[in-house]
Scaffold this motif. Structure first.
Motif, PDB file in Angstrom:
ATOM      1  N   GLY A  47       0.939  -1.214   0.110  1.00  0.00           N
ATOM      2  CA  GLY A  47      -0.113   0.155  -0.107  1.00  0.00           C
ATOM      3  C   GLY A  47       0.837   1.235   0.168  1.00  0.00           C
ATOM      4  O   GLY A  47       1.629   1.736  -1.136  1.00  0.00           O
ATOM      5  N   CYS A  48       0.817   1.928   1.268  1.00  0.00           N
ATOM      6  CA  CYS A  48       1.465   3.428   1.188  1.00  0.00           C
ATOM      7  C   CYS A  48       2.927   3.371   0.699  1.00  0.00           C
ATOM      8  O   CYS A  48       3.304   4.091  -0.207  1.00  0.00           O
ATOM      9  CB  CYS A  48       1.398   3.723   2.723  1.00  0.00           C
ATOM     10  SG  CYS A  48      -0.202   3.307   3.549  1.00  0.00           S
ATOM     11  N   ILE A  49       3.649   2.495   1.202  1.00  0.00           N
ATOM     12  CA  ILE A  49       5.194   2.724   1.007  1.00  0.00           C
ATOM     13  C   ILE A  49       5.664   2.129  -0.197  1.00  0.00           C
ATOM     14  O   ILE A  49       6.051   3.196  -1.077  1.00  0.00           O
ATOM     15  CB  ILE A  49       5.772   1.962   2.187  1.00  0.00           C
ATOM     16  CG1 ILE A  49       5.625   2.080   3.678  1.00  0.00           C
ATOM     17  CG2 ILE A  49       7.387   1.686   1.983  1.00  0.00           C
ATOM     18  CD1 ILE A  49       5.947   3.888   3.794  1.00  0.00           C
ATOM     19  N   PRO A  50       5.169   0.783  -0.794  1.00  0.00           N
ATOM     20  CA  PRO A  50       5.395   0.662  -1.973  1.00  0.00           C
ATOM     21  C   PRO A  50       4.841   1.655  -3.255  1.00  0.00           C
ATOM     22  O   PRO A  50       5.773   1.697  -4.212  1.00  0.00           O
ATOM     23  CB  PRO A  50       5.085  -0.815  -2.327  1.00  0.00           C
ATOM     24  CG  PRO A  50       3.977  -1.057  -1.135  1.00  0.00           C
ATOM     25  CD  PRO A  50       4.318  -0.286  -0.015  1.00  0.00           C
ATOM     26  N   SER A  51       3.839   2.116  -3.005  1.00  0.00           N
ATOM     27  CA  SER A  51       3.258   3.070  -3.980  1.00  0.00           C
ATOM     28  C   SER A  51       3.868   4.329  -4.015  1.00  0.00           C
ATOM     29  O   SER A  51       4.416   4.812  -4.996  1.00  0.00           O
ATOM     30  CB  SER A  51       1.567   3.099  -3.679  1.00  0.00           C
ATOM     31  OG  SER A  51       1.239   3.876  -2.339  1.00  0.00           O
TER      32      SER A  51
END
Ligand code: FAD
Ligand code: NAD
Length: 474
Positions: free
Chosen positions: A53-57
């Motif tokens: 979610g947040c981090i890889p995106s």
């Protein structure tokens, strides 16, 4: 005999892992059960946010923005580069390394705080017992207090069955190994715009099919109109509002999408199709019938204003309960519940949860938009300031966007702040703090902001509420 803890947290996303850490800090003997496994099958803490979610995106948004800048922005600064290329597998590997470092970091924090980490699917039984199933092996654990932080999963739609080869959900969309020539996205919400932007910058021709006629309904209308123009005319995203996908037909290499728009049926073929039509609480099989856990009408765990479920000593937080599906909202609820369990009197202000969409420019807001403020009966006054008139912004070659402030005309209290512009994700923190302290626009107008900074646009928006912005004609 089952092992007994003071607290068992089910789910190690940003809601659950933060709750577990805060419980441990407060001296509670804490366990955290989580079932997430990475591609190799190894347990990976951090939930949706850290893993898919947040981090890889954000890692991919950052990489793709650098590519975009090298191609189109450097020239304006007088910098010439040779032919700019992109190595997608390397970009994905960098993203994976960031994820791996951070998820391992959570395991390290658990160890340092003496939290027992248990891998497997947790299910609430009667008498505050958690049954954990891991590869066919079942164990039971009991606790005085249980915190359910099971998060959310993508909503599936029957017309576009996800195979994560050609039709992708958010996990698949973060692992594409080559730039698709043509990319379709169902849903022009937060994920659609962020991931659509990533692949658009890397060279895909991106079409978004949005069922609703309005674009980004929670965003202030003045801002969302500018966002729509910037994304479509400025960046070439094809956003089709009021478009309903009625069928898809995928083979190994492409997918044919049939959709209706303004009463007419169309078909278009894409190399990949991302489905991003929202998320739902991951509440399947989390409680046995005998536990008697109450759900709300949207399938989320029903809670009161203290995150308490209908079962005494059982709490629920994060995406699995009411409120916005945001990592920081879940984390704050985690801290709140841990402190409640420890006998403290915690406080959480749901009216000042910031939202950020990490496109370029970034979109960020907190509190009410102008229409919401009016609908709530406020007599409203507003101020705005364009980044085109901000020195730092121009030095950065950023000319678009604005800060808009919505205030109560009688009390002058700030009711909402809406930003489209460079570093909006960081700038919104000042607005959150201002609102947390019930600031008036006059408080901000009297606060000295460093020059030259983007934050001067926030200052000027506050001045503009009383028609005294210094660097724009009011
Ligand atoms: P989750 O992060 O979903 O974690 C729940 C965990 O519980 C998971 O590990 C899951 O496997 C586990 N679990 C579920 N059921 C069980 C069970 N029965 N037993 C054991 N374990 C279980 N939010 C932001 O604020 N900023 C962003 O930039 C942002 N970007 C995003 C980008 C994408 C692509 C996506 C999909 C989401 C994004 N979000 C963002 C939303 C954010 O990821 C969620 O709001 C956040 O992860 C919710 O935290 P949570 O702890 O409630 O749940
Ligand atoms: P979303 O609710 O933001 O957007 C989904 C969009 O799909 C909506 O505009 C909706 O009208 C549309 N839609 C629904 N059904 C459709 C259909 N059948 N055909 C076409 N369009 C349809 O949901 P999302 O983008 O999937 O993201 C889920 C949630 O994850 C977000 O709401 C947010 O809470 C969280 N998230 C946050 C961030 C961030 O904070 N930057 C980033 C990504 C995700």
């Amino acid at each position: 005999m089952s092992e007994k803890f003071d607290v068992i947290v089910v789910g190690a996303g940003p809601a659950g892992y933060v709750a577990a850490i805060r419980c441990a800090q407060l001296g509670l003997n804490t366990a955290c059960v989580d079932k997430f496994a990475d591609a190799s099958g190894a347990p990976s803490l951090g939930g949706t946010c850290l893993n898919v979610g947040c981090i890889p995106s954000k890692a991919l948004l950052d990489s793709s923005e650098k590519y975009e800048q090298a191609q189109h922005e450097f020239k304006a600064h007088g910098i010439s580069v040779g032919k700019v290329g992109v190595d997608v597998p390397k970009m994905i590997a960098r993203k994976d390394e960031i994820v791996s470092n951070l998820t391992k970091g959570i395991a390290g924090l658990f160890k340092a705080n003496g939290i027992t980490s248990i891998h497997g699917h947790g299910k609430l039984l009667a008498s505050k017992t958690i049954e954990v199933v891991n590869h066919g092996k079942t164990e039971q654990y009991t606790a005085e207090h249980i915190i359910l932080a099971v998060g959310s999963v993508p909503i599936n739609i029957p017309v576009a069955e996800v195979d994560n080869q050609v039709i992708l959900d958010n996990s698949g969309a973060l692992d594409v190994d080559a730039v698709p020539k043509k990319l379709g996205v169902i849903g022009a919400g937060v994920i659609g715009l962020e991931l659509g932007s990533v692949w658009n910058r890397l060279g895909s021709e991106v079409t978004l099919f949005e069922a609703a006629d309005t674009f980004l309904p929670p965003v202030d209308k003045q801002i969302s109109r500018e966002v729509f123009r910037t994304f479509t005319k400025g960046q070439g995203l094809d956003i089709k509002l009021g478009a309903m996908v009625t069928a898809t037909k995928a083979n190994k290499k492409s997918v044919k999408v049939t959709y209706s728009l303004k009463g007419e049926e169309h078909t278009e073929t894409f190399d990949k199709l991302i489905v991003a039509v929202g998320r739902r609480a991951a509440t399947n099989n989390i409680a046995a019938d005998e536990a008697g856990l109450k759900m709300d009408d949207r399938g989320r765990i029903d809670i009161n204003d203290k995150c308490q479920t209908n079962i005494s000593g059982v709490y629920a937080i994060g995406d699995a309960v009411k409120g916005p599906m945001l990592a920081h909202k879940g984390s704050e609820e985690g801290v709140y519940v841990a402190e409640l369990i420890a006998g403290q009197k915690p406080h959480m202000n749901h009216d000042t949860i910031p939202w950020v969409i990490y496109t370029h420019p970034e979109i960020a807001w907190v509190g009410l938009n102008e229409d919401e403020a009016k609908a709530q009966g406020h007599e409203v006054k507003t101020g705005f300031f364009p980044f085109a008139a901000n020195g730092r912004s121009l030095a950065m070659n950023e000319k678009g966007g604005r800060v808009k402030m919505v205030a109560d005309a009688n009390s002058d209290r700030i009711l909402g702040v809406h930003i489209l512009g460079p570093n909006a994700s960081e700038l919104i923190a000042e607005a959150v703090l201002a609102m947390e302290y019930s600031a008036s626009t006059e408080d901000i107008a009297r606060t000295i902001h460093a020059h030259p900074t983007l934050s001067e646009a926030f200052h000027e928006a506050a001045l503009s509420v009383s028609d005294r912005a210094l660097h724009k004609v009011n």
